[in-house]
Design an enzyme around this catalytic site. Structure first.
Site: not given
Length: 455
Positions: A195, A55, A23, A213
């Site tokens: 995915g 990182r 995102v 939610k």
């Protein structure tokens, strides 16, 4: 908003981005590629001043941003920002960083449903104390605009019920079980390969994601504080191919539903008591219902309000670009507030309705029984329902051929599969009925129990 928080005509709005995963990468790209359009919509340029990552040295050359913007020092960019976008997820350090942003005078845009479901009221209070905005449209159902319509468009109406498919992973799995006949494990593996599911899909398949939610939706819809630990939760790991087939025979489909409902009960003295029921569980829903046709990894939310009637919101509930679309919509909203002065909507919890236990929720059951095929069995079963105040809507029976038993091949007792669908009743009464059925000597097994919604 104080004078120090106002933005002059010459100043760009400084934006700090926390997180650069799926995102966050989409947010960074869209902020850069659509900079001119966003500036025109806001009335000021949006300047990305830093991207906090774990990182800093990781290759991110595919993103059209200056590599010098990446930093592991989140605080250094938060304290210089007008708007902080949080897409790192989890409770900590997200909460501490959001609180720092607010104390520093920055408005916050978040996609963190777990944090908002757990600590939403505290964060709202922090935002109010420091005169900043807290927006989180992307926390529920990705690109689908659902929170703002509930909070703003329906502010003059009374929402009665919100029922939704708010987790794409589970919807994909259940859809494949329905359309291809795959088992649960096989469907999950396919979702992972595409995915749609994480390597560890627990948060999705056990209903934790949907419960967070649901808490957010219920809090907004009913002007009542609801936390994720108040949401009844069941996942889909126990949904079998037989359950899916049973739903098909009823012209239904199995979905993992988030159900938020305002209820009213009339006491013996005639007084009416309102409450809120919030639950997440698999249920059979008619294929003719708008939610029954939601396929693959899509999300949808169905809202029922007194004056507006029935409303349906449908679209992609996850993914980098869809979620980033919702994030940037919030960024534009809070940026406009900073340019023009003032704040957006804060928490509305004035109703303060009690959150009901699952046993008080009104629902229906589909119950499959393996019973002895002998006279009086149906009457015995019906009596169990009647004793618990549960009315039967339909009964279907299928004879199961007797199988040879013992060394001599003697034929055992003939059995039957008894399918009972109830009328609406309190979940506690329905659950107690199932327990009673398990104790009958004519009931060999309660094969499956599933709730029925939307009929």
């Amino acid at each position: 908003m104080s004078e120090s928080q106002q933005v002059t005509a010459e100043e760009p709005l400084k934006v700090a981005l926390l997180g650069c995963g799926v995102v966050g990468s989409s947010v960074a790209r869209m902020l850069t590629e659509h900079a001119d359009d966003l500036a025109a919509r806001v009335g000021r340029p949006l300047e990305l001043i830093g991207i906090a990552v774990r990182r800093a040295g990781k290759d991110r050359s595919e993103l059209p941003v200056d590599p010098a913007l990446f930093t592991t020092d989140a605080e250094s960019i938060i304290t210089r920002a007008d708007i902080v976008i949080e897409v790192i997820g989890g409770i900590e350090p997200a909460r501490s960083l959001i609180e720092l942003a607010m104390k520093s005078g920055a408005s916050v845009v978040s996609a963190n449903k777990a944090l908002l479901a757990e600590a939403g009221p505290a964060l709202y209070a922090e935002a109010a104390e420091h005169g900043v905005d807290l927006y989180y449209e992307a926390a529920v159902a990705g690109a689908i605009p659902i929170l703002r319509p509930i909070r703003e468009s329906l502010a003059g109406d009374e929402v009665r019920k919100v029922i939704g498919i708010v987790n794409g992973t589970t919807n994909y799995v259940l859809d494949k079980m329905d359309t291809t006949g795959q088992g649960f494990a096989e469907a999950v593996e396919q979702a992972q390969a595409l995915g749609y599911a994480e390597a560890d899909p627990t948060a999705d398949v056990e209903g934790f994601d949907a419960a967070a939610k649901a808490a957010i939706l219920a809090s907004l819809a009913f002007h009542t504080r609801v936390s994720s630990d108040q949401v009844y939760r069941e996942g889909i790991t126990e949904v079998s191919a037989a359950d899916v087939q049973a739903a098909r025979e009823m012209d239904c489909v199995v979905k993992l539903l988030a159900i938020c409902e305002r209820t009213e009960t009339v006491g013996a003295d005639g007084t009416t008591t309102a409450g809120v029921s919030v639950r997440v569980h698999p249920a059979m829903i008619p294929r003719s219902h708008p939610l029954g046709g939601v396929r693959d990894a899509f999300n949808a939310v169905f809202v029922e309000a007194d004056a507006a009637g029935q409303l349906m919101f449908y679209g992609k509930g996850a993914g980098g670009d869809p979620t980033a679309s919702a994030v940037l919509g919030d960024v534009v909203a809070v940026a406009r507030h900073r340019v023009g002065g003032g704040r957006g909507h804060g928490e509305s919890a004035y109703a303060d309705l009690p959150v009901l236990e699952m046993g008080q929720a009104m629902t229906r059951y589909h119950i499959s029984l393996d019973v002895a095929d002998r006279p009086g069995v149906l009457a015995q079963v019906a009596t169990s329902f009647a004793e618990h105040g549960v009315s039967i809507e339909t009964v279907r029976q299928h004879i199961i051929a007797a199988e040879p038993q013992g060394p001599d091949g003697d034929v055992g007792e003939t059995r039957a599969n008894l399918i009972v669908v109830t009328h609406t009743a309190p979940d506690a009464a329905l659950s107690a009925t199932v327990q009673a059925l398990m104790g009958l000597d004519t009931v060999r097994e309660v094969v499956s129990v599933m709730r029925v919604e939307g009929a």
